[in-house]
Motif scaffolding. Sequence first.
Motif, PDB file in Angstrom:
ATOM      1  N   GLY A  60       0.660  -1.050   0.024  1.00 44.48           N
ATOM      2  CA  GLY A  60      -0.033   0.104   0.047  1.00 44.48           C
ATOM      3  C   GLY A  60       0.735   1.119  -0.072  1.00 44.48           C
ATOM      4  N   MET A  61       1.931   1.428   0.914  1.00 42.43           N
ATOM      5  CA  MET A  61       2.669   2.510   0.749  1.00 42.43           C
ATOM      6  C   MET A  61       3.450   2.443  -0.403  1.00 42.43           C
ATOM      7  SD  MET A  61       3.845   4.893   3.170  1.00 42.43           S
ATOM      8  CE  MET A  61       3.364   3.921   4.637  1.00 42.43           C
ATOM      9  N   GLY A  62       3.884   1.497  -1.069  1.00 41.63           N
ATOM     10  CA  GLY A  62       4.702   1.419  -2.447  1.00 41.63           C
ATOM     11  C   GLY A  62       3.663   2.011  -3.447  1.00 41.63           C
ATOM     12  N   SER A  63       2.562   1.670  -3.485  1.00 39.85           N
ATOM     13  CA  SER A  63       1.469   2.072  -4.437  1.00 39.85           C
ATOM     14  C   SER A  63       1.371   3.653  -4.311  1.00 39.85           C
ATOM     15  CB  SER A  63       0.128   1.238  -4.380  1.00 39.85           C
ATOM     16  OG  SER A  63       0.279  -0.115  -4.426  1.00 39.85           O
ATOM     17  N   ALA A  64       1.170   4.229  -2.965  1.00 41.27           N
ATOM     18  CA  ALA A  64       1.031   5.722  -2.766  1.00 41.27           C
ATOM     19  C   ALA A  64       2.403   6.072  -3.371  1.00 41.27           C
ATOM     20  CB  ALA A  64       0.833   5.882  -1.528  1.00 41.27           C
ATOM     21  N   GLU A  65       3.145   5.616  -3.458  1.00 41.48           N
ATOM     22  CA  GLU A  65       4.650   6.569  -3.781  1.00 41.48           C
ATOM     23  C   GLU A  65       4.944   6.274  -5.243  1.00 41.48           C
ATOM     24  OE1 GLU A  65       8.003   8.575  -3.157  1.00 41.48           O
ATOM     25  OE2 GLU A  65       6.666   8.079  -1.861  1.00 41.48           O
ATOM     26  N   HIS A  66       4.421   4.921  -5.883  1.00 39.48           N
ATOM     27  CA  HIS A  66       4.971   4.729  -7.187  1.00 39.48           C
ATOM     28  C   HIS A  66       3.706   4.439  -8.286  1.00 39.48           C
ATOM     29  CE1 HIS A  66       9.192   4.773  -5.802  1.00 39.48           C
ATOM     30  NE2 HIS A  66       8.699   3.948  -4.917  1.00 39.48           N
ATOM     31  N   GLY A  67       2.513   4.384  -7.627  1.00 39.15           N
ATOM     32  CA  GLY A  67       1.347   4.073  -8.285  1.00 39.15           C
ATOM     33  C   GLY A  67       1.224   2.640  -8.337  1.00 39.15           C
ATOM     34  N   PHE A  68       0.046   2.124  -9.041  1.00 39.24           N
ATOM     35  CA  PHE A  68      -0.309   0.670  -8.931  1.00 39.24           C
ATOM     36  C   PHE A  68       0.396  -0.499  -9.735  1.00 39.24           C
ATOM     37  CE2 PHE A  68      -3.930   2.849  -7.000  1.00 39.24           C
ATOM     38  CZ  PHE A  68      -3.975   2.033  -5.985  1.00 39.24           C
ATOM     39  N   ARG A  69       1.470   0.352 -10.503  1.00 35.10           N
ATOM     40  CA  ARG A  69       2.294  -0.652 -11.328  1.00 35.10           C
ATOM     41  C   ARG A  69       3.155  -1.656 -10.604  1.00 35.10           C
ATOM     42  NH1 ARG A  69       5.055   4.360 -11.507  1.00 35.10           N
ATOM     43  NH2 ARG A  69       7.309   4.172 -10.777  1.00 35.10           N
ATOM     44  N   LEU A  70       3.179  -1.371  -9.360  1.00 38.55           N
ATOM     45  CA  LEU A  70       3.876  -2.445  -8.481  1.00 38.55           C
ATOM     46  C   LEU A  70       2.956  -3.819  -8.522  1.00 38.55           C
ATOM     47  CD1 LEU A  70       4.485  -0.460  -5.084  1.00 38.55           C
ATOM     48  CD2 LEU A  70       6.142  -1.697  -6.733  1.00 38.55           C
ATOM     49  N   TRP A  71       1.785  -3.839  -8.820  1.00 34.37           N
ATOM     50  CA  TRP A  71       0.679  -4.908  -8.805  1.00 34.37           C
ATOM     51  C   TRP A  71       1.252  -5.796  -9.937  1.00 34.37           C
ATOM     52  CZ3 TRP A  71      -3.865  -5.426  -5.730  1.00 34.37           C
ATOM     53  CH2 TRP A  71      -4.042  -4.449  -4.690  1.00 34.37           C
ATOM     54  N   GLN A  72       1.807  -5.273 -11.089  1.00 31.98           N
ATOM     55  CA  GLN A  72       2.241  -6.074 -12.241  1.00 31.98           C
ATOM     56  C   GLN A  72       3.269  -7.179 -11.731  1.00 31.98           C
ATOM     57  OE1 GLN A  72       3.073  -3.359 -15.279  1.00 31.98           O
ATOM     58  NE2 GLN A  72       1.270  -2.262 -15.230  1.00 31.98           N
ATOM     59  N   LYS A  73       3.917  -6.908 -10.829  1.00 32.07           N
ATOM     60  CA  LYS A  73       5.094  -7.792 -10.336  1.00 32.07           C
ATOM     61  C   LYS A  73       4.898  -9.097  -9.690  1.00 32.07           C
ATOM     62  CE  LYS A  73       8.549  -3.931  -9.682  1.00 32.07           C
ATOM     63  NZ  LYS A  73       9.401  -3.235  -8.834  1.00 32.07           N
ATOM     64  N   GLY A  74       3.200  -9.358  -9.875  1.00 29.84           N
ATOM     65  CA  GLY A  74       3.127 -10.778  -9.170  1.00 29.84           C
ATOM     66  C   GLY A  74       2.942 -10.866  -7.784  1.00 29.84           C
ATOM     67  N   ILE A  75       2.962  -9.453  -6.878  1.00 27.56           N
ATOM     68  CA  ILE A  75       3.188  -9.631  -5.484  1.00 27.56           C
ATOM     69  C   ILE A  75       1.764 -10.267  -4.916  1.00 27.56           C
ATOM     70  CG2 ILE A  75       3.413  -8.510  -3.379  1.00 27.56           C
ATOM     71  CD1 ILE A  75       5.353  -6.283  -5.073  1.00 27.56           C
ATOM     72  N   VAL A  76       0.671  -9.631  -5.523  1.00 28.94           N
ATOM     73  CA  VAL A  76      -0.403 -10.061  -5.038  1.00 28.94           C
ATOM     74  C   VAL A  76      -0.816 -11.481  -5.073  1.00 28.94           C
ATOM     75  CG1 VAL A  76      -3.212  -9.829  -5.294  1.00 28.94           C
ATOM     76  CG2 VAL A  76      -1.594  -7.664  -5.365  1.00 28.94           C
ATOM     77  N   LEU A  77      -0.390 -12.108  -6.353  1.00 27.16           N
ATOM     78  CA  LEU A  77      -0.415 -13.361  -6.883  1.00 27.16           C
ATOM     79  C   LEU A  77       0.211 -14.225  -5.769  1.00 27.16           C
ATOM     80  CD1 LEU A  77      -1.851 -15.563  -8.680  1.00 27.16           C
ATOM     81  CD2 LEU A  77       0.244 -15.419 -10.025  1.00 27.16           C
ATOM     82  N   LYS A  78       1.419 -13.803  -5.390  1.00 30.88           N
ATOM     83  CA  LYS A  78       2.249 -14.790  -4.456  1.00 30.88           C
ATOM     84  C   LYS A  78       1.566 -14.599  -3.073  1.00 30.88           C
ATOM     85  CE  LYS A  78       7.050 -14.831  -2.477  1.00 30.88           C
ATOM     86  NZ  LYS A  78       8.252 -14.111  -2.450  1.00 30.88           N
ATOM     87  N   ILE A  79       0.914 -13.321  -2.628  1.00 30.01           N
ATOM     88  CA  ILE A  79       0.323 -13.268  -1.282  1.00 30.01           C
ATOM     89  C   ILE A  79      -0.912 -14.488  -1.077  1.00 30.01           C
ATOM     90  CG2 ILE A  79      -1.018 -11.972   0.196  1.00 30.01           C
ATOM     91  CD1 ILE A  79       0.648  -9.486  -0.693  1.00 30.01           C
ATOM     92  N   LEU A  80      -1.707 -14.238  -2.247  1.00 31.68           N
ATOM     93  CA  LEU A  80      -2.652 -15.421  -2.359  1.00 31.68           C
ATOM     94  C   LEU A  80      -2.292 -16.795  -2.359  1.00 31.68           C
ATOM     95  CD1 LEU A  80      -5.160 -13.335  -5.049  1.00 31.68           C
ATOM     96  CD2 LEU A  80      -5.379 -13.725  -2.636  1.00 31.68           C
ATOM     97  N   LYS A  81      -1.184 -16.919  -2.858  1.00 31.00           N
ATOM     98  CA  LYS A  81      -0.938 -18.207  -3.105  1.00 31.00           C
ATOM     99  C   LYS A  81      -0.140 -18.752  -1.416  1.00 31.00           C
ATOM    100  CE  LYS A  81       0.818 -18.844  -7.751  1.00 31.00           C
ATOM    101  NZ  LYS A  81       1.882 -18.797  -8.614  1.00 31.00           N
ATOM    102  N   VAL A  82       0.510 -18.018  -0.868  1.00 31.40           N
ATOM    103  CA  VAL A  82       0.943 -18.232   0.417  1.00 31.40           C
ATOM    104  C   VAL A  82      -0.308 -18.424   1.300  1.00 31.40           C
ATOM    105  CG1 VAL A  82       2.150 -17.376   2.466  1.00 31.40           C
ATOM    106  CG2 VAL A  82       3.089 -17.239   0.199  1.00 31.40           C
ATOM    107  N   TRP A  83      -1.386 -17.552   1.050  1.00 27.69           N
ATOM    108  CA  TRP A  83      -2.547 -17.707   1.986  1.00 27.69           C
ATOM    109  C   TRP A  83      -3.283 -18.830   1.934  1.00 27.69           C
ATOM    110  CZ3 TRP A  83      -7.718 -18.091   0.874  1.00 27.69           C
ATOM    111  CH2 TRP A  83      -8.600 -17.508   1.961  1.00 27.69           C
TER     112      TRP A  83
END
Length: 364
Positions: A281-304
């Motif tokens: 969330g902090m990174g998205s505020a700083e750099h925009g939502f392009r961070l989401w393209q790096k597969g971070i959310v998918l990794k979090i969901l897999k771990v969950w």
Amino acid sequence: MVMWVTWIAIGIALFFAANIGASGAAASMGVAYGSGAVSRKMAALSLVAVGVFLGAYLGGGEVVKTLGSGIIPPKLLTVELVIIILLSATLTLFGANLLGIPLSTSEVTVGAVVGVGIAYETVFVQKLLVIVSFWVILPVVAFTLAWGMGHVIRRLERRDARWRGEGEGWWTKGLMWLVLAAGFTEAFSAGMNNVANAVGPLVGAGLLGTEEGIFWGGLFVALGALVLGGKVLETNGKKITRMSLLQGTAISGTGGTLVIISSLYGIPVPLTQITTTAILGMGSAEHGFRLWQKGIVLKILKVWLVSPLLSMTVSFTLVKLFIEPAPYLIVVMVAVLISLIGLKSLYDTEQAERRAMNEEGAGI
């Protein structure tokens, strides 16, 4: 014989507690250490140890009750089943560490308890659904809060360089104290929530009293952080040095506060995932939502998904192997596992062939 089995169960629990301190708890002071707010590694680890122990001793009781009697009936917990729960959680985490896969301690422990409950066809489903809902909601809340604070921090730091912690004046020292306080809060929250993962089943089985379990569990989590947490602290400190003091304070404070609130309600939650989504969330505020393209959310969901399901499967299998033997069921489970691995292999082979055909032009 029974006494020896009891000591084995307690030994596994305390070993598990030490590993919790070495991995999850030690990371809580990463921002403070990486930013230089506390320059000595042992000083940072000592603060973690104190925070974890105080969190466990002062507020760990509710989560211990949940893991000891809130998910499956406590009368089900024999010494042997406690060993299976602890072994399942420990082996799952150990295997994941060898593979470099970050799993949640709380989710792994809950999964192991549920696996035993499924083996005996008795699980408090309503309580389990409440726990799982917290796992879904809290990362979203952490992301939202951090994203909002990130925009405010960005404006403050652009208006005045002092907010970025530049210089050597009293202002910078104040920001460093804030970072230390946030890190201590996160360590305190880890003690409140994660110590129960190690000692909750012991307390539920009556092998230790609640206060006794919290004391020894908190002590070994603290010792694990102090003796074994140096490498994790170093790694996290280097990873988070890109953040400003205010950003680090917001992330640690958000994660710690949400986990403390969950602990008061007796809900075991994944501190690592909450902190990760706050960083996102902090990174998205700083750099925009392009961070989401790096597969971070998918990794979090897999771990969950993987954390509780894997430990649940391990504990269920151990029960059906050693406590309530069901060889035919084990054969079916092995067959299903081999089938899934085979399907995944076939899928990968098919995808590789398609890529090769497209690269050669035969598939167009």
